[in-house]
Design an enzyme around this catalytic site. Structure first.
Site, PDB file in Angstrom:
ATOM      1  N   ARG A 263       0.840  -1.199   0.000  1.00 21.57           N
ATOM      2  CA  ARG A 263       0.000   0.000   0.000  1.00 21.57           C
ATOM      3  C   ARG A 263       0.874   1.247   0.000  1.00 21.57           C
ATOM      4  O   ARG A 263       1.810   1.355   0.790  1.00 21.57           O
ATOM      5  CB  ARG A 263      -0.925  -0.001   1.223  1.00 21.57           C
ATOM      6  CG  ARG A 263      -1.829  -1.231   1.245  1.00 21.57           C
ATOM      7  CD  ARG A 263      -2.850  -1.184   2.342  1.00 21.57           C
ATOM      8  NE  ARG A 263      -3.623  -2.422   2.358  1.00 21.57           N
ATOM      9  CZ  ARG A 263      -4.612  -2.676   3.209  1.00 21.57           C
ATOM     10  NH1 ARG A 263      -4.964  -1.761   4.106  1.00 21.57           N
ATOM     11  NH2 ARG A 263      -5.259  -3.825   3.162  1.00 21.57           N
ATOM     12  N   ARG A 278       1.426   1.226  10.262  1.00 21.94           N
ATOM     13  CA  ARG A 278       1.072   1.698   8.918  1.00 21.94           C
ATOM     14  C   ARG A 278       2.290   1.545   8.010  1.00 21.94           C
ATOM     15  O   ARG A 278       3.134   2.420   7.918  1.00 21.94           O
ATOM     16  CB  ARG A 278       0.615   3.157   8.971  1.00 21.94           C
ATOM     17  CG  ARG A 278      -0.157   3.609   7.734  1.00 21.94           C
ATOM     18  CD  ARG A 278      -0.668   5.029   7.904  1.00 21.94           C
ATOM     19  NE  ARG A 278      -1.583   5.140   9.018  1.00 21.94           N
ATOM     20  CZ  ARG A 278      -2.879   4.846   8.962  1.00 21.94           C
ATOM     21  NH1 ARG A 278      -3.419   4.431   7.837  1.00 21.94           N
ATOM     22  NH2 ARG A 278      -3.651   4.980  10.023  1.00 21.94           N
ATOM     23  N   GLU A 350      -7.115  -0.530  15.178  1.00 23.89           N
ATOM     24  CA  GLU A 350      -7.679  -1.521  14.261  1.00 23.89           C
ATOM     25  C   GLU A 350      -6.691  -2.637  13.959  1.00 23.89           C
ATOM     26  O   GLU A 350      -5.530  -2.391  13.646  1.00 23.89           O
ATOM     27  CB  GLU A 350      -8.087  -0.844  12.951  1.00 23.89           C
ATOM     28  CG  GLU A 350      -8.651  -1.802  11.916  1.00 23.89           C
ATOM     29  CD  GLU A 350      -8.616  -1.250  10.505  1.00 23.89           C
ATOM     30  OE1 GLU A 350      -8.614  -2.058   9.575  1.00 23.89           O
ATOM     31  OE2 GLU A 350      -8.570  -0.017  10.341  1.00 23.89           O
ATOM     32  N   SER A 353     -10.820  -5.648   9.857  1.00 27.46           N
ATOM     33  CA  SER A 353     -12.101  -5.130   9.366  1.00 27.46           C
ATOM     34  C   SER A 353     -12.841  -6.283   8.713  1.00 27.46           C
ATOM     35  O   SER A 353     -12.283  -6.960   7.837  1.00 27.46           O
ATOM     36  CB  SER A 353     -11.893  -4.007   8.346  1.00 27.46           C
ATOM     37  OG  SER A 353     -11.531  -2.809   8.976  1.00 27.46           O
ATOM     38  N   ARG A 391       0.427  -5.938  12.957  1.00 25.46           N
ATOM     39  CA  ARG A 391      -0.275  -5.306  14.069  1.00 25.46           C
ATOM     40  C   ARG A 391      -0.462  -6.291  15.221  1.00 25.46           C
ATOM     41  O   ARG A 391      -0.460  -5.899  16.393  1.00 25.46           O
ATOM     42  CB  ARG A 391      -1.612  -4.731  13.608  1.00 25.46           C
ATOM     43  CG  ARG A 391      -1.429  -3.578  12.631  1.00 25.46           C
ATOM     44  CD  ARG A 391      -2.725  -2.836  12.338  1.00 25.46           C
ATOM     45  NE  ARG A 391      -2.464  -1.709  11.430  1.00 25.46           N
ATOM     46  CZ  ARG A 391      -3.309  -0.709  11.207  1.00 25.46           C
ATOM     47  NH1 ARG A 391      -4.468  -0.674  11.840  1.00 25.46           N
ATOM     48  NH2 ARG A 391      -2.998   0.269  10.370  1.00 25.46           N
TER      49      ARG A 391
END
Length: 428
Positions: A263, A278, A350, A353, A391
């Site tokens: 990403r 991130r 987070e 999801s 994470r």
């Protein structure tokens, strides 16, 4: 992609639903006006083609009767030119309709909090109480660097910011985490796949990343064909059945896959610049389901349960929230976020999801099954992180840290760590 017929039938309802996603009603009005013009041109084209067939039959009959058909042939050419002009007009209108339609997000489900503010997410439940430390907890990146298991500095030298080297026990911990995830998912009936990491534009369109999010990915060319490094294994997993009719008896289908995720993090400057939260490249275990429409909402709850089960077995405190309508992903009708507790940040972050995309992706990718009458119908697709591996590592380092700087290995991971129970600093 949304059902244009549904928007046409219920325009006020569609406007209300899309307003909850931040889409102005004028955009829906423009879409419907273009669609109306398009349908009128289709009728004109069909009328002219019927006229052409009629004139063509007349010319053929006159030729058989050896009559002069000059006027009819001239009229035929005129009709042909009119049809050509209408076809060009129709193609332009189709492009304009599709340009708007493919950029509209999914309708939010009625159970979703209506708000454009992410702060209006609704907490559904919490699990476990965050640990109270008798020392000031360190951030995971400090722990990892002190133990010599995470090297951000050399990764920055080699690749730039938002990359990392895992070393020694750090690399083994990452591997332990994703192998544990995959094994647990297989116990729940997920079929594991190893997917391609490069996909074509049709695949990115099918899952809703293109054309709206072209700036958020890394692209390259393969023998002249544009290719994209996957931002999540959701893309190759969902597209596995693109342009196919799935045998009904096989539904629901559950897939899982470990893959790197790439990403660009466009627009995230200044956010989570340190650590594993991130990254431009990270590992993620993905869950994807294909279901009949009537089964998808229960399967969403099952998906969330499967992600929660991993966090519970790791002993990591978390809570589950339902995202507000304006904060859910482009393709989602409803999204639950699982947020894990990070002691150094004193907040939940987070880690998964889980979304029901209803028939939104299936319409774009033309993934169908046959109903009881044998008629092809669109499936519903669901996806969820099960979980984001980096994470999870960050959460383990922070929640299991000790005052001396070492880190206890969660019990369920000890077999995957070859019996190692503690990560201690290694002098190199």
């Amino acid at each position: 992609m949304l059902d244009l017929k549904l928007i046409r039938q219920k325009p006020d309802w569609a406007k209300e639903k899309l307003a909850a996603r931040g889409i102005e009603g004028a955009e829906v009005d423009e879409l419907l006006a273009l669609d109306k013009d398009r349908r009128e041109v289709i009728v004109q084209t069909e009328d002219m083609k019927a006229k052409r067939n009629e004139v063509s039959s007349s010319i053929a009959q006159m030729k058989r009767n050896k009559e002069d058909a000059t006027e009819q042939i001239a009229a035929m050419r005129e009709v042909g030119q009119t049809i050509s002009d209408l076809d060009a007009q129709l193609a332009e209108l189709n492009d304009k309709v599709n340009y708007i339609l493919v950029r509209l997000p999914n309708f939010p489900d009625d159970s979703v909090p209506v708000s454009l503010d992410e702060a209006d997410a609704r907490e559904e439940r919490k699990w476990s109480t965050p640990r109270e430390f008798d020392f000031t907890p360190k951030a995971h990146y400090e722990i990892g660097e002190d133990l010599g298991i995470l090297d951000f500095e050399r990764a920055s030298k080699v690749s730039g910011s938002r990359f990392v080297y895992y070393r020694g026990a750090g690399a083994r911990l990452e591997r332990a985490v994703y192998n544990f995830f995959l094994d647990e998912h297989q116990k729940e009936g997920y079929e594991e796949l190893i997917t391609p990491y490069l996909v074509n534009n049709d695949s990115m369109f099918g899952t809703g990343q293109f054309p709206k999010f072209t700036e958020d990915v890394y692209t390259m060319s393969n023998e002249g064909e544009p290719m994209t490094l996957i931002p999540t294994a959701e893309v190759p997993l969902v597209n596995y059945y693109r342009d196919e009719i799935i045998p009904t008896e096989q539904l629901p289908i559950s897939f899982t896959a470990l893959s790197p995720a790439f990403r660009s993090e466009a627009g995230s400057a200044g956010r989570d610049t340190r650590g594993l939260i991130r990254m431009h490249q990270f590992n993620k275990v993905e869950m994807v389901k294909f279901t009949k429409p009537e089964d998808s909402w229960q399967e969403l709850e099952n998906l969330v349960h499967d992600a929660e089960d991993l966090l519970q077995k790791l002993g990591l405190p978390y809570h589950v929230i339902t995202l507000a309508s304006g904060d859910a992903s482009f393709t989602s009708a409803k999204t639950y976020d699982l947020e894990v507790w990070l002691p150094a940040q004193d907040r939940y972050r987070e880690i998964s999801s889980c979304s029901n995309c209803t028939d939104f992706q299936a319409r774009r990718a033309q993934i169908r099954y046959r109903d009881d009458n044998g008629k092809p119908q669109l499936v519903h697709t669901l996806n969820g992180s099960g979980l984001a591996v980096g994470r999870a590592v960050a959460a383990i380092l922070e929640n299991y840290q000790k005052a001396d700087g070492s880190v206890t290995i969660p019990e369920v991971l000890v077999p995957y760590m070859g019996g190692q129970t503690v990560i201690e600093k290694v002098e190199r």
